[in-house]
Scaffold this motif. Structure first.
Motif, short mmCIF file in Angstrom:
data_model
loop_
_atom_site.label_atom_id
_atom_site.label_comp_id
_atom_site.label_asym_id
_atom_site.label_seq_id
_atom_site.Cartn_x
_atom_site.Cartn_y
_atom_site.Cartn_z
N HIS A 176 -4.70 3.35 -10.02
CA HIS A 176 -3.50 3.62 -9.23
C HIS A 176 -3.39 2.73 -8.01
O HIS A 176 -2.38 2.08 -7.78
CB HIS A 176 -3.43 5.09 -8.81
CG HIS A 176 -2.14 5.41 -8.12
ND1 HIS A 176 -2.00 5.33 -6.76
CD2 HIS A 176 -0.93 5.74 -8.61
CE1 HIS A 176 -0.76 5.59 -6.44
NE2 HIS A 176 -0.08 5.85 -7.55
N ASP A 177 -4.47 2.69 -7.22
CA ASP A 177 -4.41 1.88 -5.98
C ASP A 177 -4.71 0.41 -6.22
O ASP A 177 -4.59 -0.40 -5.32
CB ASP A 177 -5.40 2.44 -4.95
CG ASP A 177 -5.05 3.86 -4.55
OD1 ASP A 177 -3.96 4.33 -4.95
OD2 ASP A 177 -5.86 4.50 -3.85
N ARG A 178 -5.15 0.07 -7.41
CA ARG A 178 -5.42 -1.31 -7.85
C ARG A 178 -6.49 -2.00 -7.01
O ARG A 178 -6.48 -3.21 -6.86
CB ARG A 178 -4.14 -2.13 -7.87
CG ARG A 178 -3.08 -1.49 -8.79
CD ARG A 178 -1.78 -2.23 -8.74
NE ARG A 178 -0.79 -1.58 -9.57
CZ ARG A 178 0.03 -0.63 -9.12
NH1 ARG A 178 -0.03 -0.24 -7.88
NH2 ARG A 178 0.90 -0.07 -9.94
N LYS B 2 -14.63 11.11 0.28
CA LYS B 2 -14.09 11.38 -1.07
C LYS B 2 -15.13 11.05 -2.14
O LYS B 2 -15.19 11.71 -3.18
CB LYS B 2 -12.82 10.57 -1.31
CG LYS B 2 -11.60 11.15 -0.62
CD LYS B 2 -10.36 10.37 -1.00
CE LYS B 2 -9.13 10.97 -0.34
NZ LYS B 2 -7.94 10.17 -0.61
N GLN C 162 -8.36 6.73 -9.82
CA GLN C 162 -7.36 6.70 -8.75
C GLN C 162 -7.46 5.41 -7.94
O GLN C 162 -6.46 4.80 -7.58
CB GLN C 162 -7.55 7.89 -7.81
CG GLN C 162 -7.10 9.20 -8.43
CD GLN C 162 -7.52 10.40 -7.60
OE1 GLN C 162 -8.29 10.28 -6.64
NE2 GLN C 162 -7.04 11.58 -7.97
N THR D 205 0.69 8.64 -2.30
CA THR D 205 0.24 9.45 -3.44
C THR D 205 -1.25 9.75 -3.32
O THR D 205 -1.63 10.85 -2.94
CB THR D 205 0.56 8.79 -4.80
OG1 THR D 205 0.10 7.45 -4.78
CG2 THR D 205 2.03 8.77 -5.07
N THR D 206 -2.09 8.76 -3.62
CA THR D 206 -3.54 9.00 -3.64
C THR D 206 -4.05 9.53 -2.30
O THR D 206 -4.81 10.49 -2.25
CB THR D 206 -4.30 7.70 -3.97
OG1 THR D 206 -3.63 7.05 -5.04
CG2 THR D 206 -5.72 8.00 -4.38
N LEU E 203 -2.90 -6.03 -5.14
CA LEU E 203 -1.80 -5.89 -4.20
C LEU E 203 -2.02 -6.78 -2.98
O LEU E 203 -1.10 -7.05 -2.22
CB LEU E 203 -1.66 -4.44 -3.74
CG LEU E 203 -1.29 -3.44 -4.83
CD1 LEU E 203 -1.29 -2.03 -4.26
CD2 LEU E 203 0.07 -3.78 -5.42
N ARG E 204 -3.25 -7.19 -2.75
CA ARG E 204 -3.60 -8.03 -1.59
C ARG E 204 -4.39 -9.25 -2.05
O ARG E 204 -5.56 -9.42 -1.68
CB ARG E 204 -4.43 -7.21 -0.60
CG ARG E 204 -3.63 -6.16 0.11
CD ARG E 204 -3.15 -6.67 1.44
NE ARG E 204 -2.20 -5.75 2.05
CZ ARG E 204 -1.06 -6.14 2.56
NH1 ARG E 204 -0.72 -7.41 2.53
NH2 ARG E 204 -0.24 -5.29 3.12
N GLU F 109 0.82 -1.23 0.00
CA GLU F 109 0.00 0.00 0.00
C GLU F 109 0.85 1.27 0.00
O GLU F 109 0.30 2.37 0.01
CB GLU F 109 -0.91 0.04 1.24
CG GLU F 109 -1.91 -1.07 1.33
CD GLU F 109 -1.37 -2.26 2.09
OE1 GLU F 109 -0.14 -2.31 2.32
OE2 GLU F 109 -2.16 -3.15 2.43
N SER G 259 2.69 2.96 -2.10
CA SER G 259 2.48 3.92 -3.18
C SER G 259 1.09 4.57 -3.07
O SER G 259 0.94 5.79 -3.25
CB SER G 259 2.64 3.23 -4.53
OG SER G 259 2.36 4.12 -5.57
N ALA G 260 0.08 3.75 -2.76
CA ALA G 260 -1.29 4.29 -2.64
C ALA G 260 -1.37 5.29 -1.50
O ALA G 260 -2.00 6.35 -1.61
CB ALA G 260 -2.27 3.15 -2.44
#
Lengths: 457, 307
Positions: B271-273, B78, B267, A417-418, B57-58, A411, A413-414
């Motif tokens: 980005h966060d996948r 958000k 995003q 950044t985000t 990622l998980r 996590e 990078s997430a």
């Protein structure tokens, strides 16, 4: 030090029966043609690396496509092909801000190339998708353990969640602070060696009326790198997590250093720095809009091309009050091999070439990165690259400690950044206080570290 | 006797009848297949993933989530911020593009010297690719090389400023960039409809003493109303889904101030996948757009009936 703390259609075209009917044969042929067409089309989407007549073709995807770097990488490939006549490498540059999307799609569709130039911060995501080939055995068998910097090898392994070597420790970045030597000389300022010197110079050289600012602060995308470079060395904190796995981001020394850093925004920096990313920041410095810039040594070739080598000098971040020299931005920038490559031996030859003296010397010199090969680090050209020399000299200080960023956290990078970017910009605007920002950020990283510690490796 | 109870084997004529009956279906089969593969399947998979925990990622945490992703959405600030901004973005963009597009169309529908050249210039932004448009505006807004720098050189404004970096001006800066691209769309569609209005209606209205505004309300507007409804609806959907310009110009900043719902989806998923939550956000956007489109069409249908 443990990781946890460190870091066709079926319409009949020919009919033998009555018009308007479809024979079973023509339907089957049509379906087969359609299927074949689709299959051919889909397979054409990925690379078709393979060997024919003893010749091997490899595909390399590059994630950093700055024009001068691309030219150098193509030259490196040409040198390799000359040394290995049976192997050809096809280069493909990916958009710098969307390459992971392309790679993830390729992994999902089993259309990956043979070789990649990932960043250390990408390794966790690629390993989670079981996409990369571990290189440990080949690395040992090739004798590179003795030839390559141990610190760089360890740093490369530290980027992977399972601690294996996926990214060749060919070269590494290192953070420096660039300054306009010509402006310093004109104002009678000496090279900054302390944080006080740095702030005094930023104030003296700040002249908004002439479009010159003392410093350019990265407020936009990628802010975390510059934040770490300017805050951790100032605070003298050498790890991201305590032994107990708690983030050091809200350490009192980090809070104080961050407040000092944030105070520069809008005073010694341009107001537009609120959204400045890497390109904007480097363009501002290169266009004569800022006296100082925090970035990696890799920018040196570009900056000297714009301003001349006499006008640009670099120093490593200064010692902290506790006397420690915290070295940041030591991020391996090597090459990796995809697990699905059908030509692993040929791909490894290229990886080995980039770590061997000839390839490593060329690549490090042209890219401005720290060479991983120890013999290359001792070559005559190294001292002529002033920022590189400063970064290598800093490593030898007895008070030096390398800060490893926890790229192994999936996590990371997430979060940086985000999640943190909008909050960071609120901090710069004065809408969020530094301690609140850092406490919330620390909580996220601590939670990620705890999850990582519990997960099976 | 028993043989008469067995079904008769299909004759050649019966077989031909079956084939003839199935012929239309075979003709539409390729289109149906393409729709199934490229539309139904992707949309269906998004709905499916919205009920899953799916984060590459998980991978060990992946599995059926039920409505967890939707429950998370209700407490996600958000999501609500991005939805509110999306509505504001669509309303402002479509309104301004329509008003300026209508004015332009009325202007270039008149006869004047150089009308062909003016029409070409008016339509040219629509022909420029999206990436060129955003790159142009990035350069224009760049604090070191853009318009702001040259204005500061001339003594207007300050150095080191950018409309995109000022929270007070960011919204209108991106609105302006998108308007430049969107106005020609309305102008083209409205002009095409304007040219179908019979001129004798205007002549009759003039004889009756109608003014310019009265002619517009009584003749022009009823003729172009249906085209405007469709154009605004299409444009609203496109603007709602706008990602490229906002992503490139502001990446949703500063401080999330220009993050639309699709940008938030990008995003989250890209980005966060986190494909599970990203899919749930997409389903929410799909429902919002569908309901808004139905209400808008119903409202305009009723107004049309009244007229």
């Amino acid at each position: 030090m443990t990781r946890s703390t460190r870091h066709t259609s079926s319409i009949p075209t020919t009919t033998t029966s009555s018009p308007g009917t479809i024979t079973r044969r023509s339907f089957a042929l049509g379906a087969a043609a359609l299927a074949a067409g689709l299959t051919t089309g889909l397979s054409g989407c990925g690379g078709d690396s393979g060997s024919a007549g003893g010749k091997v073709t490899l595909h390399l995807w590059d994630t950093d496509t700055r024009p001068e770097r691309t030219a150098n990488l193509k030259q490196l490939i040409a040198m390799f092909e000359k040394a290995n006549p049976g192997i050809t490498i096809k280069y493909l540059g990916l958009p710098s801000d969307q390459y992971m999307q392309k790679i993830s799609t390729a992994i999902a569709t089993r259309a990956t190339p043979d070789l990649l130039t990932p960043k250390a911060s990408d390794i966790a995501a690629l390993v989670a998708q079981n996409a990369l080939e571990p290189l440990d055995e080949r690395f040992q068998a090739g004798g590179f353990a003795d030839q390559i910097s141990t610190a760089m090898t360890d740093s490369s392994k530290a980027a992977a969640p399972d601690g294996a070597l996926y990214l060749t420790p060919a070269t590494s970045l290192a953070d420096v602070i660039y300054y306009r030597a010509d402006w310093f000389a004109a104002e009678g300022l000496k090279e900054p060696t302390t944080w006080d010197d740095f702030h005094a110079a930023a104030t003296t050289l700040n002249n908004p009326a002439k479009g010159r600012f003392g410093y350019t602060l990265r407020g936009g995308n990628g802010f975390f790198s510059q934040f770490v470079e300017m805050v951790y060395p100032r605070a003298g904190v050498e790890t991201f997590f305590t032994e107990a796995g708690v983030s050091t981001l809200n350490d009192p020394a980090i809070v104080a250093a961050t407040q000092e850093y944030v105070a520069m925004f809008g005073k010694q920096t341009a107001a537009s720095d609120l959204t400045a990313d890497f390109k904007t920041m480097v363009a501002q410095f290169g266009a004569g809009g800022a006296a100082m810039l925090s970035h990696s040594i890799g920018s040196y070739p570009t900056l000297t091309q714009q301003l001349g080598s006499d006008a640009v000098k670099a120093v490593v971040p200064f010692p902290a009050a506790n006397g420690q020299n915290i070295l940041t931005g030591r991020m391996t920038t090597g090459f990796a091999m995809f697990r699905a490559s059908k030509n692993k031996e040929a791909a490894w030859k290229f990886l080995a070439y980039t770590m061997g003296q000839e390839g490593n010397s060329f690549w490090a010199q042209k890219s401005g990165y720290l060479p991983g090969n120890k013999a290359v680090a001792a070559e005559a050209w190294v001292p002529k690259n002033q920022p590189m020399q400063a970064a290598l000299a800093a490593e030898k200080l007895p008070t030096a400690a390398v800060l490893e960023q926890p790229f192994y956290l999936p996590e990371f990078s997430a979060i940086t950044t985000t999640a943190l970017l909008p909050e960071w910009q609120r901090v710069l605007q004065g809408k969020l206080q530094v301690p609140e920002f850092l406490s919330a950020a620390a909580a996220k990283l601590t939670e990620a570290q705890a999850t990582y510690a519990k997960a099976p490796k | 006797m028993s043989a008469t109870l067995l079904p008769a084997a299909p004759t050649g004529a019966a077989r031909r009848r079956v084939l003839r009956a199935s012929y239309p279906y075979l003709l539409i089969a390729p289109a149906a297949l393409i729709t199934l593969v490229f539309l139904i399947y992707p949309v269906g998979s998004v709905f499916w993933y919205s009920l899953q925990h799916s984060n590459i990622l998980r991978p060990l945490d992946d599995g059926f989530a039920g409505l967890d992703n939707f429950r998370r959405m209700f407490t996600d600030e958000k999501f609500w911020d991005s939805l509110r901004f999306s509505i504001k973005w669509v309303v402002v963009e479509v309104s301004l593009q329509f008003v300026f597009g209508l004015c332009l169309a009325l202007l270039i529908n008149r006869t004047f010297v150089g009308r062909g050249l003016v029409r070409s210039l008016v339509f040219s932004p629509w022909a420029v690719s999206g990436i060129l448009t955003t790159t142009t505006w990035i350069l224009l807004y760049n604090p070191s090389t853009g318009v702001g720098k040259y204005l500061a050189d001339a003594g207007i404004g300050s150095y080191g400023t950018s409309l995109l970096a000022n929270p007070d001006t960011t919204f209108w800066a991106v609105v302006l960039a998108e308007m430049w691209k969107g106005i020609p769309f309305f102008a083209i569609l409205i002009l095409a409809d304007l040219q179908s209005v019979p001129l004798d209606l205007y002549e009759a209205a003039e004889v009756d003493g109608a003014g310019t505004f009265q002619k517009f309300l009584s003749i022009t507007w009823p003729h172009i109303r249906r085209a405007v409804v469709i154009a605004t609806l299409l444009r609203a959907v496109w603007e709602f889904n706008n990602v490229d310009l906002l992503y490139t110009l502001t990446a949703g900043g500063p401080a999330g101030a220009t993050t639309t719902l699709p940008l938030y989806v990008a995003q989250t998923a890209i980005h966060d996948r986190d494909f599970g939550y990203g899919s749930a956000l997409t389903v929410a956007a799909f429902i919002v757009l569908t309901l808004a489109s139905l209400i808008y069409l119903r409202f305009n249908h009723e107004k049309g009936d009244e007229q």
